[in-house]
Design a protein around this motif. Structure first.
Motif, PDB file in Angstrom:
ATOM      1  N   THR A   1       2.386   5.843  -3.399  1.00 49.38           N
ATOM      2  CA  THR A   1       3.451   6.721  -3.876  1.00 49.38           C
ATOM      3  C   THR A   1       3.439   6.816  -5.392  1.00 49.38           C
ATOM      4  OG1 THR A   1       4.763   6.054  -1.966  1.00 49.38           O
ATOM      5  CG2 THR A   1       5.926   7.141  -3.743  1.00 49.38           C
ATOM      6  N   TRP A   2       3.000   5.786  -6.068  1.00 49.79           N
ATOM      7  CA  TRP A   2       3.019   5.744  -7.524  1.00 49.79           C
ATOM      8  C   TRP A   2       2.274   6.912  -8.190  1.00 49.79           C
ATOM      9  CZ3 TRP A   2       5.928   3.630 -10.984  1.00 49.79           C
ATOM     10  CH2 TRP A   2       5.507   3.578 -12.295  1.00 49.79           C
ATOM     11  N   PRO A   3       1.071   7.335  -7.738  1.00 49.12           N
ATOM     12  CA  PRO A   3       0.370   8.446  -8.410  1.00 49.12           C
ATOM     13  C   PRO A   3       1.086   9.794  -8.299  1.00 49.12           C
ATOM     14  CG  PRO A   3      -1.181   7.181  -7.117  1.00 49.12           C
ATOM     15  CD  PRO A   3       0.180   6.676  -6.766  1.00 49.12           C
TER      16      PRO A   3
ATOM     17  N   PHE B   1       0.828  -1.210   0.000  1.00 49.98           N
ATOM     18  CA  PHE B   1       0.000   0.000   0.000  1.00 49.98           C
ATOM     19  C   PHE B   1       0.860   1.257   0.000  1.00 49.98           C
ATOM     20  CE2 PHE B   1      -3.971  -2.219   1.354  1.00 49.98           C
ATOM     21  CZ  PHE B   1      -4.827  -1.605   0.460  1.00 49.98           C
ATOM     22  N   TRP B   2       1.967   1.237   0.740  1.00 51.20           N
ATOM     23  CA  TRP B   2       2.867   2.392   0.737  1.00 51.20           C
ATOM     24  C   TRP B   2       3.357   2.697  -0.666  1.00 51.20           C
ATOM     25  CZ3 TRP B   2       6.722   1.571   5.352  1.00 51.20           C
ATOM     26  CH2 TRP B   2       6.102   1.948   6.538  1.00 51.20           C
ATOM     27  N   PHE B   3       3.825   1.660  -1.381  1.00 54.67           N
ATOM     28  CA  PHE B   3       4.328   1.879  -2.737  1.00 54.67           C
ATOM     29  C   PHE B   3       3.195   2.235  -3.693  1.00 54.67           C
ATOM     30  CE2 PHE B   3       7.944  -0.668  -1.139  1.00 54.67           C
ATOM     31  CZ  PHE B   3       8.947   0.250  -1.428  1.00 54.67           C
ATOM     32  N   TRP B   4       2.039   1.615  -3.517  1.00 58.47           N
ATOM     33  CA  TRP B   4       0.897   1.895  -4.378  1.00 58.47           C
ATOM     34  C   TRP B   4       0.440   3.352  -4.223  1.00 58.47           C
ATOM     35  CZ3 TRP B   4      -4.646   1.914  -3.045  1.00 58.47           C
ATOM     36  CH2 TRP B   4      -5.457   1.976  -4.167  1.00 58.47           C
TER      37      TRP B   4
ATOM     38  N   LYS C   1      -3.360  13.689  -5.792  1.00 55.60           N
ATOM     39  CA  LYS C   1      -2.129  13.037  -5.355  1.00 55.60           C
ATOM     40  C   LYS C   1      -2.064  12.934  -3.841  1.00 55.60           C
ATOM     41  CE  LYS C   1       0.565  14.562  -9.327  1.00 55.60           C
ATOM     42  NZ  LYS C   1       1.714  15.350  -9.776  1.00 55.60           N
ATOM     43  N   LEU C   2      -2.420  14.015  -3.145  1.00 59.90           N
ATOM     44  CA  LEU C   2      -2.414  13.990  -1.684  1.00 59.90           C
ATOM     45  C   LEU C   2      -3.424  12.994  -1.131  1.00 59.90           C
ATOM     46  CD1 LEU C   2      -2.088  17.732  -0.632  1.00 59.90           C
ATOM     47  CD2 LEU C   2      -0.497  15.886  -0.163  1.00 59.90           C
ATOM     48  N   HIS C   3      -4.587  12.947  -1.763  1.00 59.31           N
ATOM     49  CA  HIS C   3      -5.619  12.034  -1.280  1.00 59.31           C
ATOM     50  C   HIS C   3      -5.178  10.578  -1.439  1.00 59.31           C
ATOM     51  CE1 HIS C   3      -9.488  10.282  -0.431  1.00 59.31           C
ATOM     52  NE2 HIS C   3      -9.451   9.641  -1.588  1.00 59.31           N
ATOM     53  N   SER C   4      -4.693  10.228  -2.614  1.00 59.10           N
ATOM     54  CA  SER C   4      -4.282   8.841  -2.825  1.00 59.10           C
ATOM     55  C   SER C   4      -3.104   8.470  -1.934  1.00 59.10           C
ATOM     56  CB  SER C   4      -3.959   8.594  -4.298  1.00 59.10           C
ATOM     57  OG  SER C   4      -2.884   9.401  -4.701  1.00 59.10           O
ATOM     58  N   LEU C   5      -2.180   9.395  -1.743  1.00 56.98           N
ATOM     59  CA  LEU C   5      -1.036   9.126  -0.882  1.00 56.98           C
ATOM     60  C   LEU C   5      -1.459   8.957   0.570  1.00 56.98           C
ATOM     61  CD1 LEU C   5       2.041   8.908  -0.587  1.00 56.98           C
ATOM     62  CD2 LEU C   5       2.065  11.378  -0.205  1.00 56.98           C
ATOM     63  N   SER C   6      -2.339   9.830   1.048  1.00 61.55           N
ATOM     64  CA  SER C   6      -2.721   9.748   2.463  1.00 61.55           C
ATOM     65  C   SER C   6      -3.577   8.511   2.763  1.00 61.55           C
ATOM     66  CB  SER C   6      -3.442  11.021   2.903  1.00 61.55           C
ATOM     67  OG  SER C   6      -4.670  11.158   2.229  1.00 61.55           O
TER      68      SER C   6
ATOM     69  N   LEU D   1      -4.996  15.502   9.079  1.00 59.28           N
ATOM     70  CA  LEU D   1      -3.965  16.125   8.261  1.00 59.28           C
ATOM     71  C   LEU D   1      -4.422  16.285   6.814  1.00 59.28           C
ATOM     72  CD1 LEU D   1      -1.064  17.203   8.104  1.00 59.28           C
ATOM     73  CD2 LEU D   1      -0.351  14.884   7.528  1.00 59.28           C
ATOM     74  N   GLY D   2      -5.153  15.326   6.294  1.00 59.49           N
ATOM     75  CA  GLY D   2      -5.670  15.438   4.934  1.00 59.49           C
ATOM     76  C   GLY D   2      -6.630  16.610   4.787  1.00 59.49           C
ATOM     77  N   TYR D   3      -7.504  16.798   5.766  1.00 58.36           N
ATOM     78  CA  TYR D   3      -8.431  17.931   5.713  1.00 58.36           C
ATOM     79  C   TYR D   3      -7.699  19.260   5.838  1.00 58.36           C
ATOM     80  CZ  TYR D   3     -12.536  14.949   5.933  1.00 58.36           C
ATOM     81  OH  TYR D   3     -13.499  14.033   5.646  1.00 58.36           O
TER      82      TYR D   3
END
Length: 92
Positions: A21-23, A16-19, A33-38, A77-79
């Motif tokens: 980071t990919w976007p 999941f960490w690598f997945w 990008k922030l949403h998918s990463l978080s 943090l996302g919000y």
């Protein structure tokens, strides 16, 4: 059996960490990008801590606190990041 489940949880968490980071290298918006990463980082970290919980169950209070903290911290943090990245006109 518990060891296998623990290793699977840790492995899926790292995946999941690598997945997540990919976007970051894509052409989408910063908020996407922030949403998918978080989301991927939160799920991955929680799975890793759960895998550790299966390995060392005597530390369950501390590891459970870690899982809860990850869920709350990463959500808030996302919000905050989304609010800070919006334009000034949107804040009024």
């Amino acid at each position: 059996m518990i060891n296998l489940l623990s290793y699977v949880c840790i492995g899926v968490g790292i995946a999941f960490w690598f997945w997540g980071t990919w976007p970051l290298i894509g052409d989408r918006s910063v908020l996407f990008k922030l949403h998918s990463l978080s989301v991927a980082d939160t799920l991955g970290s929680m799975l890793i801590v759960f895998g550790l919980l299966l390995q060392i169950p005597r530390e369950w209070p501390l590891l459970l606190l870690g899982i809860i903290s990850l869920a709350i911290w990463n959500t808030v943090l996302g919000y905050v990041l989304a609010y800070c990245s919006s334009t000034e006109a949107d804040h009024d």
